[in-house]
Design a protein around this motif. Structure first.
Motif, PDB file in Angstrom:
ATOM      1  N   GLY A  69       8.810  10.412 101.853  1.00 23.31           N
ATOM      2  CA  GLY A  69      10.039   9.936 102.556  1.00 23.31           C
ATOM      3  C   GLY A  69      10.297  10.414 103.946  1.00 23.31           C
ATOM      4  O   GLY A  69      10.443   9.596 104.704  1.00 23.31           O
ATOM      5  N   PHE A  70      10.056  11.761 103.915  1.00 24.31           N
ATOM      6  CA  PHE A  70      10.581  12.431 105.144  1.00 24.31           C
ATOM      7  C   PHE A  70       9.596  12.151 106.189  1.00 24.31           C
ATOM      8  O   PHE A  70       9.745  11.743 107.371  1.00 24.31           O
ATOM      9  CB  PHE A  70      10.824  13.839 104.985  1.00 24.31           C
ATOM     10  CG  PHE A  70      11.260  14.525 106.213  1.00 24.31           C
ATOM     11  CD1 PHE A  70      12.419  15.010 106.209  1.00 24.31           C
ATOM     12  CD2 PHE A  70      10.093  15.043 106.862  1.00 24.31           C
ATOM     13  CE1 PHE A  70      12.789  15.825 107.161  1.00 24.31           C
ATOM     14  CE2 PHE A  70      10.660  16.054 108.315  1.00 24.31           C
ATOM     15  CZ  PHE A  70      12.168  16.214 108.358  1.00 24.31           C
ATOM     16  N   GLY A  71       8.632  12.017 105.671  1.00 23.74           N
ATOM     17  CA  GLY A  71       7.285  11.657 107.017  1.00 23.74           C
ATOM     18  C   GLY A  71       7.322  10.275 107.476  1.00 23.74           C
ATOM     19  O   GLY A  71       7.188  10.315 108.620  1.00 23.74           O
ATOM     20  N   GLN A  72       7.396   9.405 106.347  1.00 19.19           N
ATOM     21  CA  GLN A  72       7.472   8.130 106.745  1.00 19.19           C
ATOM     22  C   GLN A  72       8.719   7.711 107.648  1.00 19.19           C
ATOM     23  O   GLN A  72       8.778   6.930 108.528  1.00 19.19           O
ATOM     24  CB  GLN A  72       7.238   7.329 105.677  1.00 19.19           C
ATOM     25  CG  GLN A  72       6.135   7.238 104.663  1.00 19.19           C
ATOM     26  CD  GLN A  72       5.820   6.095 104.063  1.00 19.19           C
ATOM     27  OE1 GLN A  72       6.640   5.501 103.431  1.00 19.19           O
ATOM     28  NE2 GLN A  72       4.544   5.945 103.592  1.00 19.19           N
ATOM     29  N   SER A  73       9.884   8.208 107.083  1.00 17.76           N
ATOM     30  CA  SER A  73      10.996   8.087 108.079  1.00 17.76           C
ATOM     31  C   SER A  73      10.971   8.542 109.340  1.00 17.76           C
ATOM     32  O   SER A  73      11.458   8.033 110.426  1.00 17.76           O
ATOM     33  CB  SER A  73      12.216   8.595 107.386  1.00 17.76           C
ATOM     34  OG  SER A  73      12.567   8.074 106.104  1.00 17.76           O
ATOM     35  N   LEU A  74      10.320   9.799 109.451  1.00 18.49           N
ATOM     36  CA  LEU A  74      10.283  10.293 110.916  1.00 18.49           C
ATOM     37  C   LEU A  74       9.283   9.661 111.793  1.00 18.49           C
ATOM     38  O   LEU A  74       9.457   9.190 112.832  1.00 18.49           O
ATOM     39  CB  LEU A  74       9.448  11.820 110.844  1.00 18.49           C
ATOM     40  CG  LEU A  74       9.376  12.540 111.861  1.00 18.49           C
ATOM     41  CD1 LEU A  74      10.915  12.842 112.681  1.00 18.49           C
ATOM     42  CD2 LEU A  74       8.961  14.092 111.842  1.00 18.49           C
ATOM     43  N   ALA A  75       8.060   9.108 110.876  1.00 21.42           N
ATOM     44  CA  ALA A  75       7.190   8.268 111.743  1.00 21.42           C
ATOM     45  C   ALA A  75       7.754   6.968 112.197  1.00 21.42           C
ATOM     46  O   ALA A  75       7.729   6.657 113.446  1.00 21.42           O
ATOM     47  CB  ALA A  75       5.872   8.015 111.152  1.00 21.42           C
ATOM     48  N   ILE A  76       8.428   6.355 111.426  1.00 26.54           N
ATOM     49  CA  ILE A  76       9.004   4.995 111.636  1.00 26.54           C
ATOM     50  C   ILE A  76      10.279   5.089 112.765  1.00 26.54           C
ATOM     51  O   ILE A  76      10.181   4.291 113.666  1.00 26.54           O
ATOM     52  CB  ILE A  76       9.828   4.413 110.581  1.00 26.54           C
ATOM     53  CG1 ILE A  76       8.595   3.960 109.533  1.00 26.54           C
ATOM     54  CG2 ILE A  76      10.673   3.265 110.749  1.00 26.54           C
ATOM     55  CD1 ILE A  76       9.308   3.594 108.166  1.00 26.54           C
ATOM     56  N   ALA A  77      11.045   6.223 112.579  1.00 27.90           N
ATOM     57  CA  ALA A  77      11.973   6.390 113.680  1.00 27.90           C
ATOM     58  C   ALA A  77      11.499   6.752 115.028  1.00 27.90           C
ATOM     59  O   ALA A  77      11.879   6.171 116.020  1.00 27.90           O
ATOM     60  CB  ALA A  77      13.036   7.557 113.299  1.00 27.90           C
ATOM     61  N   LEU A  78      10.425   7.426 115.121  1.00 34.21           N
ATOM     62  CA  LEU A  78       9.863   8.016 116.340  1.00 34.21           C
ATOM     63  C   LEU A  78       9.116   6.568 117.109  1.00 34.21           C
ATOM     64  O   LEU A  78       9.356   6.308 118.332  1.00 34.21           O
ATOM     65  CB  LEU A  78       8.898   9.077 116.147  1.00 34.21           C
ATOM     66  CG  LEU A  78       9.461  10.472 115.929  1.00 34.21           C
ATOM     67  CD1 LEU A  78       8.284  11.407 115.645  1.00 34.21           C
ATOM     68  CD2 LEU A  78      10.314  10.949 117.052  1.00 34.21           C
ATOM     69  N   LEU A  79       8.423   5.919 115.963  1.00 33.02           N
ATOM     70  CA  LEU A  79       7.747   4.686 116.965  1.00 33.02           C
ATOM     71  C   LEU A  79       8.868   3.549 117.342  1.00 33.02           C
ATOM     72  O   LEU A  79       8.623   3.209 118.436  1.00 33.02           O
ATOM     73  CB  LEU A  79       6.819   4.081 115.647  1.00 33.02           C
ATOM     74  CG  LEU A  79       5.445   4.887 115.421  1.00 33.02           C
ATOM     75  CD1 LEU A  79       4.963   4.338 114.210  1.00 33.02           C
ATOM     76  CD2 LEU A  79       4.655   4.850 116.711  1.00 33.02           C
ATOM     77  N   SER A  80       9.670   3.558 116.463  1.00 35.69           N
ATOM     78  CA  SER A  80      10.990   2.540 116.916  1.00 35.69           C
ATOM     79  C   SER A  80      11.577   3.104 118.063  1.00 35.69           C
ATOM     80  O   SER A  80      11.992   1.981 119.031  1.00 35.69           O
ATOM     81  CB  SER A  80      11.957   2.335 115.752  1.00 35.69           C
ATOM     82  OG  SER A  80      11.313   2.037 114.525  1.00 35.69           O
TER      83      SER A  80
END
Length: 274
Positions: A69-80
């Motif tokens: 969850g941490f990895g996917q949240s970080l990836a999504i937040a940075l891409l967004s």
């Protein structure tokens, strides 16, 4: 002269104390979370709990899905945040510097994703993403996160560009600078505070987004807010507190570096007024 210096020093001390007081009040609600994350049992009339590291050990196991969850949240937040910058910079420049028919309507249109509840539009968005094959994918979640992040980014940057003087760019071009050099050495340093503030808003909104991720992710895109929601249903207070503390750490790091960037005297832009 000494009286003025003493007054200035007293004002600075008072300002710092007031700032620390505000920080203390803001972070006071997180103190029980921090205590519970290290507490094994804490029942009345115990003044202090029995301490343990078990919750943090459990946090690191694969079964909690915290790392995923941490990895996917970080990836999504940075891409967004990155895509919001790509859209928000030219859009903010147009709204801040140009006068054209319908400008007020466009600003109102940008506020709609913030004003209108996401539930009112989620069904239509979900239907479109299913047709495009993006439902339940990381790309689909990033796209839907742009709905709340792009308006914030655009409005912040339009405020910056409202006080921006294009003559700096014209002078740089007249001295032989290329378009890329003007962007890199003139424009970006001048609008840096606005970029930092807009990126901070976009990152925090995307990082903490639950509802849009829950519907569009269809349970296959598992972010940290969803892990936290699952832990809340499990009833393990200590583990839930540990996950909650983990979920705020990236936001605090981002906020720290953003505040350092905003305190940089080299950034001579500003947030201005629309």
């Amino acid at each position: 002269m000494s009286y003025t210096a003493t007054n200035s020093k007293a004002r600075n001390t008072t300002r710092k104390l007031f700032l620390w007081l505000i920080i203390g009040v803001l972070f006071l609600p997180f103190l029980p979370l921090l205590i519970w994350s290290f507490a094994q049992d804490w029942y009345f009339p115990q003044l202090v709990p029995q301490w343990t590291l078990e919750h943090w050990r459990t946090l690191l196991t694969a079964s909690t899905k915290v790392a995923q969850g941490f990895g996917q949240s970080l990836a999504i937040a940075l891409l967004s945040t990155g895509f919001s910058l790509l859209v928000g910079m030219p859009a903010g420049r147009a709204l801040g510097l140009m006068d054209f028919p319908g400008k007020g309507a466009i600003k109102l249109f940008l506020l709609l994703p913030i004003i209108v509840s996401p539930l009112a539009t989620l069904m239509g968005i979900q239907f479109m993403l299913i047709r495009l094959g993006l439902s339940g994918t990381l790309a689909g979640v990033v796209l839907v996160h742009l709905l709340p992040t792009i308006p914030y980014m655009t409005l912040v940057l339009s405020s910056v560009y409202a006080n921006f003087d294009p003559d700096y760019e014209i002078q740089a071009r007249s001295l032989g600078a290329t378009s890329f050099q003007v962007l890199q050495q003139v424009t970006l340093p001048l609008i840096a505070p606005g970029v930092v503030v807009g990126a901070l808003f976009a990152f925090l909104i995307s990082w903490n987004e639950f509802l849009l991720t829950f519907f569009v992710g269809s349970g296959r895109v598992f972010t940290l807010p969803m892990v936290l929601f699952t832990a809340l249903q499990g009833g393990n207070t200590g583990l839930t507190a540990a996950i909650a503390i983990t979920s705020i750490l990236p936001a605090l790091v981002f906020l720290f570096f953003s505040s350092r960037a905003l305190n940089n005297d080299a950034a001579i832009g500003g947030l201005g007024n629309v």
